[in-house]
Design a protein around this motif. Structure first.
Motif, short mmCIF file in Angstrom:
data_model
loop_
_atom_site.label_atom_id
_atom_site.label_comp_id
_atom_site.label_asym_id
_atom_site.label_seq_id
_atom_site.Cartn_x
_atom_site.Cartn_y
_atom_site.Cartn_z
N UNK A 158 46.71 62.55 -54.91
CA UNK A 158 46.33 63.58 -55.35
C UNK A 158 45.18 63.92 -54.43
N UNK A 183 53.83 80.30 -72.58
CA UNK A 183 53.30 80.83 -72.23
C UNK A 183 52.23 80.91 -70.55
N UNK A 184 52.20 79.43 -70.92
CA UNK A 184 51.52 78.15 -69.69
C UNK A 184 53.05 78.26 -68.26
N UNK A 230 51.15 78.07 -64.60
CA UNK A 230 51.06 76.57 -64.66
C UNK A 230 51.89 75.75 -63.81
N UNK A 250 52.92 73.10 -60.81
CA UNK A 250 53.58 71.42 -61.30
C UNK A 250 55.23 71.30 -60.62
N UNK A 286 47.40 63.90 -63.86
CA UNK A 286 47.01 65.46 -63.47
C UNK A 286 47.16 65.92 -62.88
N UNK A 287 47.99 66.22 -61.85
CA UNK A 287 48.57 67.67 -61.79
C UNK A 287 49.25 68.62 -62.99
N UNK A 288 49.63 68.36 -64.19
CA UNK A 288 49.12 69.13 -65.24
C UNK A 288 48.63 69.50 -65.93
N UNK A 329 47.17 71.86 -63.98
CA UNK A 329 48.38 72.84 -63.69
C UNK A 329 48.15 73.80 -65.17
N UNK A 330 47.79 72.99 -66.01
CA UNK A 330 47.55 73.92 -67.46
C UNK A 330 46.06 74.44 -67.67
N UNK A 383 44.75 76.31 -64.68
CA UNK A 383 44.12 76.67 -64.36
C UNK A 383 43.92 79.16 -64.14
N UNK A 416 47.13 80.44 -68.91
CA UNK A 416 47.95 78.73 -68.99
C UNK A 416 47.57 77.99 -69.14
N UNK A 433 49.09 75.44 -73.23
CA UNK A 433 48.59 74.77 -73.47
C UNK A 433 48.41 74.46 -74.53
#
Lengths: 359, 359
Positions: free
Chosen positions: A138, A271-272, A275, A279, B253-255, B258-259, B261, B265, B269
């Motif tokens: 992270x 749509x996402x 993002x 990932x 956390x990445x997800x 990413x969603x 951003x 996105x 989501x």
């Protein structure tokens, strides 16, 4: 101007043949033009591929050999069969002979470690080599070792791994004193950890080894990136690495299932998609390809055997960086400083040597 | 009609106090009405909470004690302070005395393991207890042990863990012969694995222990769910468990990053929120709460100290199931069958005993 780096490549190693190796090299060359290559392998296979990439051909040399170590050969078999005459051995030999700065192979891990140990010999002051992985976290990428070179480690070997891993972090991430953590379990008063406890005592009483000793870390500290270098013995390190890979794949599968469960979620995912692409890149194992075999007299990189040209390019990037940033000198400095212990004015050895080297 | 199950609860254990413990019990009771509870702890704290849940109060009893083991006490300190008079010890004592079918605590793991060993004594034929986790995988939930009861294990202890873990899988997942895999590293000819190799030899030559021996598995086989029971020693098991938890959090956390951003996105989501909720549930550690301390004369469950009422309810579910499905008998059958080795007509011992028990 940056010094040229010569990389000696086992062009036959890996599951996907020399095509991906040479294509990866061509791609890496675009990012790091001051690279030269020595490709070891079957000339009749390599030559036609290399012909397709004239810019790569211009900086490359093919060294023919017939013998290829297969992925399922045992290390002892591999040594018997390929010592002195296989693409893997010859890739290492080029480093031993000083004509290359580093060797890389996507072949059989056990065979590569055995051959590297025989061909390049263990470094003075290091009793056992280690395989170090570059682990995305992270916070940033970190170094985790040993991820499977040997099973078990006594206190002195854990200290060696700390010095080796810290030198690799300095070379790879351009940092002065990476933090080092010893992997441990959180349960109090657990018996049987004498090696880890003893190493902790030693590491905290020494300074000047080119790292800051952070203390114990637990399994979940790896993903958090609590320290720059996580040190453990090879059995646990290998299990931790593969367990993390398995978990990442598992969560990825959950996500795909969740986003394709009906047309509404599919629309949302579409749509996402920007993002989700971010990932996917973050989780792409090809971007973290390239483990480093530390503790022998030369730089040896293990690329994942099942990777493609993108993955091989990443591993070549690691190879270039640690060769360019003089990993071997940094390890020697770390060992020297640790011996002297506490002589803090020596902290700039890496730098000084770099200056001498590029002078 | 199903037999009543009495659960003895350390009501003071955990970071979040008796509120979440009693609320979790109230919630669990709705799903499993034939449960009775004995709550150990400070009466003045427990009574007002229990008053709020009359349906729970009707099947519960409070046993007062003043002493509470704190989360940071060392096992030896905890034993000195709380042996015979703490909510943790007393919860175990109810099992030893035969008035409860199982004990559960969200308190200090090391203290609980030490107290369980002292209070309930190790089972005959088992030299060392193990802590077993329930691990969600791509296939189904599986059992992984030891995740930190002790460090290191010889071949006999790994065999014991196999029998214990298989009995737990039979009790928890209602299966006849769970598959058992020994955790190992993939590198060939690695030295130092004598205990694992010897255990493998023993396990493959015996049949009738209530499991099918699958062979070696690697770290990434855990998340795949390659086998029903993964066996390893406690250091590696603990590191694997925490590394997986860390990796799952990392990917989560990445997800999220990413969603969130940008607004596109975020919109995606929002539309896919149904699917993302499924994912969140799958990854919710509260749903996999409840580790089992195996190898002592009684059922002991460790709930995560930091969980809430949902998590505590899950752990109570595990407690109920393995008590209801007669874990202790299944372990004894496994040990007996293993001793006899190969007597396949004994395979239905679990069943026979169940019938006797429910007659």
């Amino acid at each position: 101007m940056a010094k040229n780096i010569t990389i000696s490549v086992d062009a036959m190693g890996g599951d996907n043949g020399p095509e991906i190796v040479l294509l990866g090299a061509k791609m890496s060359l675009l990012e790091r033009p001051n690279t030269k290559y020595i490709f070891h392998g079957r000339e009749d296979e390599l030559k036609p591929i290399l012909k397709k990439y004239p810019e790569l051909e211009a900086v490359s040399e093919i060294r023919h050999c017939d013998v290829v170590i297969s992925m399922d050969e045992k290390p002892t078999q591999a040594l018997r069969k390929g010592r002195g005459n296989s693409s893997m051995w010859n890739a290492l030999q080029s480093v031993a002979d000083g004509e290359a700065d580093a060797a890389i192979s996507g072949g059989n891990t056990g065979a590569l470690m055995a051959m590297a140990t025989f061909c390049l010999r263990p470094m003075e002051g290091i009793s056992r080599p280690a395989l170090a992985a570059i682990w995305p976290t992270l916070r940033t990428e970190i170094v985790v070792l040993d991820v499977g070179a040997t099973v078990g480690a006594d206190a002195q070997q854990l200290i060696d791994f700390s010095i080796l891993g810290a030198a690799m972090a300095r070379a790879l991430f351009d940092m002065k004193e990476p933090t080092v953590g010893l992997l441990n379990v959180g349960v109090e008063e657990v018996k049987g950890l004498d090696a880890v406890k003893e190493a902790a005592k030693e590491l905290s009483s020494h300074t000047g080894g080119g790292y800051q000793y952070h203390g114990f870390v637990e399994g979940d500290d790896i993903g958090k990136g609590t320290v720059d270098v996580v040190v453990t013995e090879g059995f646990t390190g290998n299990i931790a690495l593969k367990t993390a890979e398995g978990t990442a794949r598992q969560v990825g599968t959950y996500l795909r299932t969740a986003l394709t469960q009906n047309w509404v979620t599919k629309l949302g995912a579409l749509i996402a998609s920007g993002g989700l692409r971010t990932l996917r890149n973050k989780m792409d194992p090809r971007n973290a390809n390239g483990a480093v075999f530390l503790g022998v007299n030369g730089i040896v990189i293990k690329s994942h055997g099942g990777t493609d040209e993108i993955g091989f390019k990443s591993a070549l990037g690691v190879t270039y960086e640690i060769a360019h940033n003089r990993l071997m000198d940094r390890i020697k400095n770390g060992l020297k400083r640790y011996e002297k212990s506490g002589v803090s004015e020596e902290h700039d050895d890496d730098k000084k040597n770099d200056e001498v080297a590029s002078a």
